[in-house]
Motif scaffolding. Structure first.
Motif, PDB file in Angstrom:
ATOM      1  N   ALA A   1      32.607  35.579  46.963  1.00 33.22           N
ATOM      2  CA  ALA A   1      33.773  35.956  46.150  1.00 33.22           C
ATOM      3  C   ALA A   1      34.274  34.749  45.345  1.00 33.22           C
ATOM      4  CB  ALA A   1      34.883  36.504  47.044  1.00 33.22           C
TER       5      ALA A   1
ATOM      6  N   LEU B   1      32.561  31.707  38.448  1.00 30.70           N
ATOM      7  CA  LEU B   1      31.657  32.105  37.362  1.00 30.70           C
ATOM      8  C   LEU B   1      32.435  32.835  36.266  1.00 30.70           C
ATOM      9  CD1 LEU B   1      28.591  31.972  36.807  1.00 30.70           C
ATOM     10  CD2 LEU B   1      28.397  34.254  37.790  1.00 30.70           C
ATOM     11  N   ALA B   2      33.409  33.670  36.669  1.00 29.91           N
ATOM     12  CA  ALA B   2      34.192  34.447  35.703  1.00 29.91           C
ATOM     13  C   ALA B   2      35.193  33.573  34.961  1.00 29.91           C
ATOM     14  CB  ALA B   2      34.915  35.586  36.422  1.00 29.91           C
TER      15      ALA B   2
ATOM     16  N   LEU C   1      31.827  34.025  42.477  1.00 30.94           N
ATOM     17  CA  LEU C   1      31.968  34.969  41.368  1.00 30.94           C
ATOM     18  C   LEU C   1      33.232  34.673  40.556  1.00 30.94           C
ATOM     19  CD1 LEU C   1      30.810  38.283  43.079  1.00 30.94           C
ATOM     20  CD2 LEU C   1      29.777  37.249  41.059  1.00 30.94           C
ATOM     21  N   MET C   2      34.322  34.303  41.241  1.00 26.87           N
ATOM     22  CA  MET C   2      35.555  33.975  40.523  1.00 26.87           C
ATOM     23  C   MET C   2      35.367  32.714  39.680  1.00 26.87           C
ATOM     24  SD  MET C   2      38.011  36.114  40.686  1.00 26.87           S
ATOM     25  CE  MET C   2      39.676  35.499  40.577  1.00 26.87           C
TER      26      MET C   2
ATOM     27  N   ARG D   1      34.581  41.239  34.793  1.00 26.17           N
ATOM     28  CA  ARG D   1      34.941  40.340  33.699  1.00 26.17           C
ATOM     29  C   ARG D   1      33.685  39.699  33.104  1.00 26.17           C
ATOM     30  NH1 ARG D   1      38.300  34.880  33.009  1.00 26.17           N
ATOM     31  NH2 ARG D   1      39.055  35.365  30.917  1.00 26.17           N
TER      32      ARG D   1
ATOM     33  N   PHE E   1      36.569  42.135  40.480  1.00 27.46           N
ATOM     34  CA  PHE E   1      37.148  41.804  39.184  1.00 27.46           C
ATOM     35  C   PHE E   1      36.267  40.797  38.442  1.00 27.46           C
ATOM     36  CE2 PHE E   1      39.625  38.752  36.690  1.00 27.46           C
ATOM     37  CZ  PHE E   1      40.098  39.598  35.696  1.00 27.46           C
ATOM     38  N   ALA E   2      35.772  39.794  39.169  1.00 26.34           N
ATOM     39  CA  ALA E   2      34.931  38.768  38.542  1.00 26.34           C
ATOM     40  C   ALA E   2      33.662  39.386  37.965  1.00 26.34           C
ATOM     41  CB  ALA E   2      34.596  37.681  39.558  1.00 26.34           C
ATOM     42  N   VAL E   3      33.037  40.300  38.718  1.00 22.50           N
ATOM     43  CA  VAL E   3      31.810  40.951  38.233  1.00 22.50           C
ATOM     44  C   VAL E   3      32.102  41.722  36.942  1.00 22.50           C
ATOM     45  CG1 VAL E   3      30.110  42.755  38.724  1.00 22.50           C
ATOM     46  CG2 VAL E   3      30.699  41.090  40.482  1.00 22.50           C
TER      47      VAL E   3
END
Lengths: 132, 128
Positions: A46, A52-53, A49-50, B123, B119-121
């Motif tokens: 998690a 990465l975003a 991914l954050m 975005r 949410f990250a995926v």
């Protein structure tokens, strides 16, 4: 109370120090340990991914960590936990059908799950490093 | 006498079983069957895509099949681990206050991590 004056001839409850070591016992304990390891790994997923975003600048420290020795060792352990929890999870799903639920089969499949958890991450590591 | 095993108090209260006692037991196994496929798929495809690097990771998540797979993995994995950690806490922590705090913390942490990951995926894959 019945038997209050009698010497205790009843069987004693199993004592922690006189238990013979069983592979099925170890396989059960490893399932919990690997589950907790995967809990940490999923938290890492998690956070990854954050990062990465959040763009390349925010991701830079994540990439530095993932490619460092500590990050690679952590990933290796998470992959070993996944391999074990996956293989041992199959045992549990089989047992839920009533199959292989006897001491001999359970010991054999416990060794298989442990062997898989040792071989799978090592094989992946070898494939990745031979491919490079 | 022999017709019922129920106590008089139980008969007066009239409650039956709630019929939801096995919901966690079943959910843990249903999610396990889904993870049998999803977990190795993600671990292997992400590893071979070289997702440690930023560009490779973004390209991986932007693939529609990977984005959908990741969202399924997030939904299923965080449910599975929430139930699993709940069982561990219930097995080993018996002090009511500590147990309640840990169970709350586990539920909130799993929900927060799942929301952040999903949410990250979205975005990344929708290119915000």
């Amino acid at each position: 109370m019945a038997g209050a004056g009698r010497p205790a001839a009843r069987p004693l409850s199993p004592h922690l120090q006189i238990w013979r070591w069983h592979v099925t016992m170890a396989s059960s304990i490893f399932h919990r340990f690997s589950g907790v390891g995967l809990y940490l790994g999923a938290a890492g997923l998690a956070i990854w991914l954050m990062a990465l975003a959040s763009g390349p600048q925010a991701y830079a420290p994540a990439e530095a960590l993932l490619t460092s020795w500590i990050g690679m060792a952590a990933l290796y352990l998470v992959f070993a936990s996944l391999a074990y929890h996956w293989a041992n999870g199959v045992r549990h799903l089989l047992w839920d059908t009533g199959a292989h639920l006897n001491p001999k089969a359970a010991s054999g499949s416990a060794w298989l799950a442990i062997l898989f958890a040792l071989v799978a991450p090592a094989a992946l590591f070898a494939v990745l490093n031979l491919g490079a | 006498m022999a017709s019922s095993m129920r106590t008089p108090l139980g008969r007066v209260r009239g409650h039956g079983a709630a019929h939801s006692g096995t919901s966690h037991f079943i959910a843990e196994r249903v999610t396990a069957i889904a993870l049998f496929f999803l977990a190795p798929w993600f671990a292997l495809s992400a590893t071979f895509a070289g997702v440690a690097s930023y560009d490779a990771a973004v390209a991986f998540v932007r693939q529609p099949v990977n984005a959908v797979g990741l969202i399924l993995l997030i939904a299923v994995a965080f449910t599975h681990m929430s139930i699993g950690m709940r069982v561990i806490v219930e097995d080993y922590i018996h002090k009511p206050a500590t147990k309640t705090l840990l169970l709350l913390g586990n539920a909130f942490l799993c929900a927060a991590l799942a929301a952040a990951a999903a949410f990250a995926v979205l975005r990344i894959s929708l290119g915000a």
